[in-house]
Design a protein around this motif. Structure first.
Motif, PDB file in Angstrom:
ATOM      1  N   ALA A 142       0.848  -1.193   0.000  1.00  0.00           N
ATOM      2  CA  ALA A 142       0.000   0.000   0.000  1.00  0.00           C
ATOM      3  C   ALA A 142       0.877   1.234   0.000  1.00  0.00           C
ATOM      4  O   ALA A 142       2.089   1.172   0.282  1.00  0.00           O
ATOM      5  CB  ALA A 142      -0.933   0.011   1.211  1.00  0.00           C
ATOM      6  N   GLY A 143       0.264   2.362  -0.327  1.00  0.00           N
ATOM      7  CA  GLY A 143       0.943   3.644  -0.271  1.00  0.00           C
ATOM      8  C   GLY A 143       0.037   4.661   0.392  1.00  0.00           C
ATOM      9  O   GLY A 143      -1.136   4.385   0.670  1.00  0.00           O
ATOM     10  N   VAL A 144       0.575   5.839   0.656  1.00  0.00           N
ATOM     11  CA  VAL A 144      -0.223   6.934   1.210  1.00  0.00           C
ATOM     12  C   VAL A 144       0.058   8.190   0.396  1.00  0.00           C
ATOM     13  O   VAL A 144       1.221   8.518   0.137  1.00  0.00           O
ATOM     14  CB  VAL A 144       0.097   7.200   2.691  1.00  0.00           C
ATOM     15  CG1 VAL A 144      -0.693   8.406   3.205  1.00  0.00           C
ATOM     16  CG2 VAL A 144      -0.199   5.979   3.543  1.00  0.00           C
ATOM     17  N   ARG A 145      -1.006   8.861  -0.032  1.00  0.00           N
ATOM     18  CA  ARG A 145      -0.882  10.143  -0.730  1.00  0.00           C
ATOM     19  C   ARG A 145      -2.048  11.027  -0.311  1.00  0.00           C
ATOM     20  O   ARG A 145      -2.986  10.577   0.349  1.00  0.00           O
ATOM     21  CB  ARG A 145      -0.876   9.965  -2.259  1.00  0.00           C
ATOM     22  CG  ARG A 145       0.394   9.333  -2.806  1.00  0.00           C
ATOM     23  CD  ARG A 145       1.617  10.188  -2.556  1.00  0.00           C
ATOM     24  NE  ARG A 145       2.856   9.456  -2.800  1.00  0.00           N
ATOM     25  CZ  ARG A 145       4.029   9.774  -2.277  1.00  0.00           C
ATOM     26  NH1 ARG A 145       4.110  10.788  -1.452  1.00  0.00           N
ATOM     27  NH2 ARG A 145       5.097   9.077  -2.556  1.00  0.00           N
ATOM     28  N   PHE A 146      -1.994  12.274  -0.745  1.00  0.00           N
ATOM     29  CA  PHE A 146      -3.036  13.223  -0.391  1.00  0.00           C
ATOM     30  C   PHE A 146      -4.027  13.380  -1.540  1.00  0.00           C
ATOM     31  O   PHE A 146      -3.642  13.658  -2.669  1.00  0.00           O
ATOM     32  CB  PHE A 146      -2.427  14.590  -0.070  1.00  0.00           C
ATOM     33  CG  PHE A 146      -1.439  14.569   1.061  1.00  0.00           C
ATOM     34  CD1 PHE A 146      -1.862  14.376   2.359  1.00  0.00           C
ATOM     35  CD2 PHE A 146      -0.082  14.726   0.820  1.00  0.00           C
ATOM     36  CE1 PHE A 146      -0.953  14.349   3.409  1.00  0.00           C
ATOM     37  CE2 PHE A 146       0.833  14.713   1.854  1.00  0.00           C
ATOM     38  CZ  PHE A 146       0.402  14.513   3.153  1.00  0.00           C
ATOM     39  N   GLY A 147      -5.315  13.202  -1.230  1.00  0.00           N
ATOM     40  CA  GLY A 147      -6.400  13.526  -2.140  1.00  0.00           C
ATOM     41  C   GLY A 147      -6.175  13.157  -3.582  1.00  0.00           C
ATOM     42  O   GLY A 147      -6.060  11.981  -3.949  1.00  0.00           O
ATOM     43  N   ASP A 148      -6.109  14.199  -4.447  1.00  0.00           N
ATOM     44  CA  ASP A 148      -6.031  13.980  -5.891  1.00  0.00           C
ATOM     45  C   ASP A 148      -4.701  13.376  -6.338  1.00  0.00           C
ATOM     46  O   ASP A 148      -4.541  13.026  -7.510  1.00  0.00           O
ATOM     47  CB  ASP A 148      -6.264  15.296  -6.639  1.00  0.00           C
ATOM     48  CG  ASP A 148      -7.711  15.774  -6.515  1.00  0.00           C
ATOM     49  OD1 ASP A 148      -8.577  14.926  -6.221  1.00  0.00           O
ATOM     50  OD2 ASP A 148      -7.960  16.977  -6.691  1.00  0.00           O
ATOM     51  N   ASP A 149      -3.721  13.271  -5.433  1.00  0.00           N
ATOM     52  CA  ASP A 149      -2.447  12.633  -5.793  1.00  0.00           C
ATOM     53  C   ASP A 149      -2.537  11.115  -5.792  1.00  0.00           C
ATOM     54  O   ASP A 149      -1.610  10.440  -6.217  1.00  0.00           O
ATOM     55  CB  ASP A 149      -1.337  13.077  -4.830  1.00  0.00           C
ATOM     56  CG  ASP A 149      -0.937  14.531  -5.035  1.00  0.00           C
ATOM     57  OD1 ASP A 149      -1.128  15.044  -6.157  1.00  0.00           O
ATOM     58  OD2 ASP A 149      -0.437  15.159  -4.083  1.00  0.00           O
ATOM     59  N   VAL A 150      -3.649  10.563  -5.290  1.00  0.00           N
ATOM     60  CA  VAL A 150      -3.821   9.105  -5.296  1.00  0.00           C
ATOM     61  C   VAL A 150      -4.098   8.640  -6.724  1.00  0.00           C
ATOM     62  O   VAL A 150      -4.975   9.180  -7.389  1.00  0.00           O
ATOM     63  CB  VAL A 150      -5.002   8.689  -4.388  1.00  0.00           C
ATOM     64  CG1 VAL A 150      -5.235   7.185  -4.480  1.00  0.00           C
ATOM     65  CG2 VAL A 150      -4.729   9.101  -2.945  1.00  0.00           C
ATOM     66  N   PRO A 151      -3.345   7.662  -7.237  1.00  0.00           N
ATOM     67  CA  PRO A 151      -3.605   7.156  -8.594  1.00  0.00           C
ATOM     68  C   PRO A 151      -5.051   6.689  -8.736  1.00  0.00           C
ATOM     69  O   PRO A 151      -5.601   6.025  -7.852  1.00  0.00           O
ATOM     70  CB  PRO A 151      -2.622   5.986  -8.726  1.00  0.00           C
ATOM     71  CG  PRO A 151      -1.532   6.291  -7.752  1.00  0.00           C
ATOM     72  CD  PRO A 151      -2.200   6.983  -6.602  1.00  0.00           C
ATOM     73  N   GLN A 152      -5.677   7.020  -9.860  1.00  0.00           N
ATOM     74  CA  GLN A 152      -7.099   6.758 -10.038  1.00  0.00           C
ATOM     75  C   GLN A 152      -7.438   5.279 -10.202  1.00  0.00           C
ATOM     76  O   GLN A 152      -8.598   4.893 -10.048  1.00  0.00           O
ATOM     77  CB  GLN A 152      -7.630   7.548 -11.245  1.00  0.00           C
ATOM     78  CG  GLN A 152      -7.716   9.043 -10.990  1.00  0.00           C
ATOM     79  CD  GLN A 152      -8.626   9.366  -9.810  1.00  0.00           C
ATOM     80  OE1 GLN A 152      -9.715   8.837  -9.694  1.00  0.00           O
ATOM     81  NE2 GLN A 152      -8.174  10.242  -8.930  1.00  0.00           N
ATOM     82  N   ASP A 153      -6.453   4.441 -10.491  1.00  0.00           N
ATOM     83  CA  ASP A 153      -6.746   3.018 -10.647  1.00  0.00           C
ATOM     84  C   ASP A 153      -6.594   2.253  -9.329  1.00  0.00           C
ATOM     85  O   ASP A 153      -6.646   1.025  -9.315  1.00  0.00           O
ATOM     86  CB  ASP A 153      -5.855   2.399 -11.723  1.00  0.00           C
ATOM     87  CG  ASP A 153      -4.362   2.530 -11.412  1.00  0.00           C
ATOM     88  OD1 ASP A 153      -4.005   3.357 -10.539  1.00  0.00           O
ATOM     89  OD2 ASP A 153      -3.565   1.823 -12.041  1.00  0.00           O
ATOM     90  N   MET A 154      -6.419   2.983  -8.231  1.00  0.00           N
ATOM     91  CA  MET A 154      -6.244   2.365  -6.923  1.00  0.00           C
ATOM     92  C   MET A 154      -7.491   2.560  -6.061  1.00  0.00           C
ATOM     93  O   MET A 154      -8.306   3.446  -6.303  1.00  0.00           O
ATOM     94  CB  MET A 154      -5.026   2.974  -6.203  1.00  0.00           C
ATOM     95  CG  MET A 154      -3.709   2.754  -6.914  1.00  0.00           C
ATOM     96  SD  MET A 154      -3.136   1.052  -6.703  1.00  0.00           S
ATOM     97  CE  MET A 154      -1.709   1.046  -7.815  1.00  0.00           C
ATOM     98  N   VAL A 155      -7.622   1.728  -5.026  1.00  0.00           N
ATOM     99  CA  VAL A 155      -8.656   1.899  -4.018  1.00  0.00           C
ATOM    100  C   VAL A 155      -8.075   2.734  -2.887  1.00  0.00           C
ATOM    101  O   VAL A 155      -6.935   2.504  -2.466  1.00  0.00           O
ATOM    102  CB  VAL A 155      -9.120   0.531  -3.466  1.00  0.00           C
ATOM    103  CG1 VAL A 155     -10.265   0.716  -2.475  1.00  0.00           C
ATOM    104  CG2 VAL A 155      -9.542  -0.389  -4.601  1.00  0.00           C
ATOM    105  N   ALA A 156      -8.830   3.733  -2.408  1.00  0.00           N
ATOM    106  CA  ALA A 156      -8.303   4.651  -1.406  1.00  0.00           C
ATOM    107  C   ALA A 156      -9.194   4.695  -0.170  1.00  0.00           C
ATOM    108  O   ALA A 156     -10.417   4.682  -0.272  1.00  0.00           O
ATOM    109  CB  ALA A 156      -8.178   6.055  -2.004  1.00  0.00           C
ATOM    110  N   VAL A 157      -8.560   4.762   1.000  1.00  0.00           N
ATOM    111  CA  VAL A 157      -9.260   4.854   2.279  1.00  0.00           C
ATOM    112  C   VAL A 157      -8.634   5.987   3.087  1.00  0.00           C
ATOM    113  O   VAL A 157      -7.414   6.005   3.303  1.00  0.00           O
ATOM    114  CB  VAL A 157      -9.138   3.528   3.076  1.00  0.00           C
ATOM    115  CG1 VAL A 157      -9.800   3.666   4.444  1.00  0.00           C
ATOM    116  CG2 VAL A 157      -9.750   2.376   2.298  1.00  0.00           C
ATOM    117  N   ARG A 158      -9.445   6.940   3.521  1.00  0.00           N
ATOM    118  CA  ARG A 158      -8.924   8.069   4.287  1.00  0.00           C
ATOM    119  C   ARG A 158      -8.437   7.591   5.651  1.00  0.00           C
ATOM    120  O   ARG A 158      -9.117   6.833   6.332  1.00  0.00           O
ATOM    121  CB  ARG A 158     -10.010   9.136   4.470  1.00  0.00           C
ATOM    122  CG  ARG A 158      -9.522  10.401   5.178  1.00  0.00           C
ATOM    123  CD  ARG A 158     -10.597  11.477   5.190  1.00  0.00           C
ATOM    124  NE  ARG A 158     -11.750  11.065   5.980  1.00  0.00           N
ATOM    125  CZ  ARG A 158     -11.844  11.220   7.301  1.00  0.00           C
ATOM    126  NH1 ARG A 158     -10.838  11.763   7.980  1.00  0.00           N
ATOM    127  NH2 ARG A 158     -12.931  10.829   7.935  1.00  0.00           N
TER     128      ARG A 158
END
Length: 322
Positions: A142-158
């Motif tokens: 996994a990785g951590v990024r801020f908001g719109d910096d998260v790649p769009q093909d990934m699943v994101a959890v705040r």
């Protein structure tokens, strides 16, 4: 003939990464062991799979054909092992997470410490760095990024609230040049520029009144936060830093905050990961733990938060409870 499955798994890792060293990190073995395994596999199959030079590793045509046939089967094996993990009372595994330094230090460290206390059979490895990484290629879970910096093909959890930053300078610098009254006036100041490993400068972001990203210019360029803070204390100019990096300097008066009304900062941090049929049990447990901890933190700070519309979430964010 003995099944060459261990060697095939190492070959697939080298082919994906284009590197023996990175494959060794992913598989948690030595680089020499990877090299020996690939040489043994090539001798056993009687065909060259990888072309090596002192600087690079490239897959041959035969290697590419083998990799294309291997990957579906290796995924099935991995899924089968992970399904067995569902029958364990506690997850087992090794998690590798890539994150920006402020999130690693001020959020992930506390999460990981609490998590491994509950799940002693899981090892968590945190890599704190400014460079954007392809987490799949580099072998991260996994990785951590801020908001719109998260790649769009990934699943994101705040996993936390919006991160607050500060624009600061020394009193001596502000005696030479009056404090900027708006982000537009930054162009008239000496800004300490932080350059990321990609070569791009860090943008200074503001959340209120004049929202957006402002790319600073200046005569001093650095590649880490502490150097920028030290230079600011010495009067080199303005710097944009996570508030916790400059808290002591602000408290002592060595630095002064400016442009507070514009709310310097970035969006919430998101833990993100690749879509896959079966999540590794350790990753699933960590995601659930981070989500629950964030929900508790949100509830505690709800009364103190100013009213207003919620921050925009990335399109790939997962709703709580999913």
């Amino acid at each position: 003939m003995r099944s060459p499955l261990p060697e095939l798994e190492l070959f697939a890792a080298v082919a994906r990464h284009g590197s023996f060293r990175r494959a060794a990190i992913e598989r948690k073995v030595s680089t020499s062991m990877v090299s020996q395994a690939i040489r043994k596999l090539e001798d056993q199959l009687g065909v060259l799979l990888l072309r090596r030079t002192t600087r690079s590793v490239a897959v041959t045509a035969a290697g590419a054909e083998l990799l294309a046939s291997l990957e579906p089967g290796l995924r099935l094996i991995s899924d089968a092992v992970e399904k067995l993990n569902l029958h364990r009372a506690s997850p087992l595994g090794h998690l590798r997470i890539n994150a920006p330094a402020p999130v690693a230090q001020f959020r992930l460290a506390e999460l990981a410490a609490a998590f491994i206390g509950l799940h002693p059979d899981v090892t968590v490895e945190i890599s704190a760095e400014a460079a954007f990484q392809d987490i799949v290629k580099e072998g991260y879970d996994a990785g951590v990024r801020f908001g719109d910096d998260v790649p769009q093909d990934m699943v994101a959890v705040r996993i936390g609230p919006p991160q607050r930053f500060a624009v600061v300078a020394s009193p001596a610098y502000l005696q030479r040049k009056p404090a900027p009254r708006s982000p537009r006036e930054l162009a008239q100041h000496e800004c300490i520029v932080r350059r990321f490993p990609s070569g791009a400068p860090q943008a200074w972001e503001f959340q209120k009144r004049a929202p957006g990203r402002h790319v600073p210019t200046g005569k001093l360029i650095v590649n880490d936060a502490q150097t920028a803070v030290t230079a600011a204390v010495c009067g080199a100019g303005l710097t944009f830093q996570h508030e916790r990096y400059v808290a002591h300097a602000l408290a002592s008066g060595a630095l002064v905050s400016v442009l507070q009304v514009y709310a310097p900062g970035v969006g919430p941090p998101y833990l993100y990961y690749a879509r896959q049929r079966y999540l590794p049990a350790a990753l699933r447990a960590f995601i659930d733990f981070a989500r629950e901890d964030t929900t508790r933190s949100d509830a505690k700070s709800a009364a103190a938060r100013p009213r207003g519309a919620p921050k925009k979430q990335p399109r790939n964010a997962v709703a709580p409870g999913l």
